[in-house]
Design a protein around this motif. Structure first.
Motif, PDB file in Angstrom:
ATOM      1  N   LEU A  32      50.263  91.101 127.650  1.00 29.35           N
ATOM      2  CA  LEU A  32      50.401  89.862 126.672  1.00 29.35           C
ATOM      3  C   LEU A  32      49.400  88.953 126.419  1.00 29.35           C
ATOM      4  N   THR A  33      48.636  88.875 127.449  1.00 29.41           N
ATOM      5  CA  THR A  33      47.344  88.117 127.749  1.00 29.41           C
ATOM      6  C   THR A  33      46.299  88.647 126.812  1.00 29.41           C
ATOM      7  N   LYS A  34      46.135  90.069 126.852  1.00 29.76           N
ATOM      8  CA  LYS A  34      45.274  90.655 126.138  1.00 29.76           C
ATOM      9  C   LYS A  34      45.617  90.559 124.619  1.00 29.76           C
ATOM     10  N   LEU A  35      47.011  90.591 124.329  1.00 29.56           N
ATOM     11  CA  LEU A  35      47.382  90.728 122.991  1.00 29.56           C
ATOM     12  C   LEU A  35      47.101  89.112 122.239  1.00 29.56           C
ATOM     13  N   MET A  36      47.498  88.317 123.036  1.00 27.87           N
ATOM     14  CA  MET A  36      47.134  87.051 122.498  1.00 27.87           C
ATOM     15  C   MET A  36      45.766  86.691 122.333  1.00 27.87           C
ATOM     16  N   PHE A  74      53.789 100.025 126.851  1.00 24.47           N
ATOM     17  CA  PHE A  74      53.376 100.688 125.678  1.00 24.47           C
ATOM     18  C   PHE A  74      54.621 100.011 124.659  1.00 24.47           C
ATOM     19  N   GLN A  75      55.891 100.107 124.811  1.00 22.82           N
ATOM     20  CA  GLN A  75      56.871  99.774 123.844  1.00 22.82           C
ATOM     21  C   GLN A  75      56.735  98.212 123.610  1.00 22.82           C
ATOM     22  N   PHE A  76      56.544  97.619 124.688  1.00 22.57           N
ATOM     23  CA  PHE A  76      56.319  96.173 124.525  1.00 22.57           C
ATOM     24  C   PHE A  76      55.093  95.753 123.686  1.00 22.57           C
ATOM     25  N   LEU A  77      54.089  96.549 123.788  1.00 18.04           N
ATOM     26  CA  LEU A  77      52.874  96.240 122.861  1.00 18.04           C
ATOM     27  C   LEU A  77      53.315  96.704 121.391  1.00 18.04           C
ATOM     28  N   GLN A  78      54.246  97.675 121.273  1.00 15.14           N
ATOM     29  CA  GLN A  78      54.324  98.115 119.890  1.00 15.14           C
ATOM     30  C   GLN A  78      55.202  97.061 119.407  1.00 15.14           C
ATOM     31  N   LYS A  79      56.075  96.337 119.955  1.00 17.49           N
ATOM     32  CA  LYS A  79      56.629  95.010 119.408  1.00 17.49           C
ATOM     33  C   LYS A  79      55.705  94.016 119.160  1.00 17.49           C
ATOM     34  N   GLY A  80      54.533  93.729 120.165  1.00 20.93           N
ATOM     35  CA  GLY A  80      53.547  92.822 119.944  1.00 20.93           C
ATOM     36  C   GLY A  80      52.879  92.994 118.585  1.00 20.93           C
TER      37      GLY A  80
END
Length: 93
Positions: A32-36, A74-80
């Motif tokens: 999440l940190t990287k995604l943000m 991976f699934q979490f990132l797909q939602k991200g």
């Protein structure tokens, strides 16, 4: 506003991780940190390239010793990805 919508979406993603084991929670927090950080990256092509690299990093096939954790992240990132797209749509209006 864009930042409040993004914050709400990030909070929803974070909340979805609370039922998981500690290792999964830690990995999701890292992702999440990287995604943000990616949300503010310009141009869009560079942002999407980095996002795809992040997905590859957490792909279950790339993490045979941690398949359960990798699958969850991976699934979490797909939602991200929806979070990033929502921010882009809000910024362009």
């Amino acid at each position: 506003t864009t930042s409040s919508a993004g914050a709400a979406a990030a909070a929803a993603l974070r909340d979805s991780a609370t039922a998981a084991c500690p290792e999964v929670e830690k990995a999701k927090a890292e992702a999440l940190t990287k995604l943000m950080k990616l949300r503010d990256m310009e141009p869009k092509e560079a942002r999407m390239k980095e996002f795809r690299a992040l997905l590859r990093q957490w792909h279950p096939d790339k993490n045979p010793s941690r398949v359960e954790v990798a699958t969850a992240v991976f699934q979490f990132l797909q939602k991200g990805k929806l979070l990033m797209e929502a921010d882009l749509a809000a910024a362009s209006t």
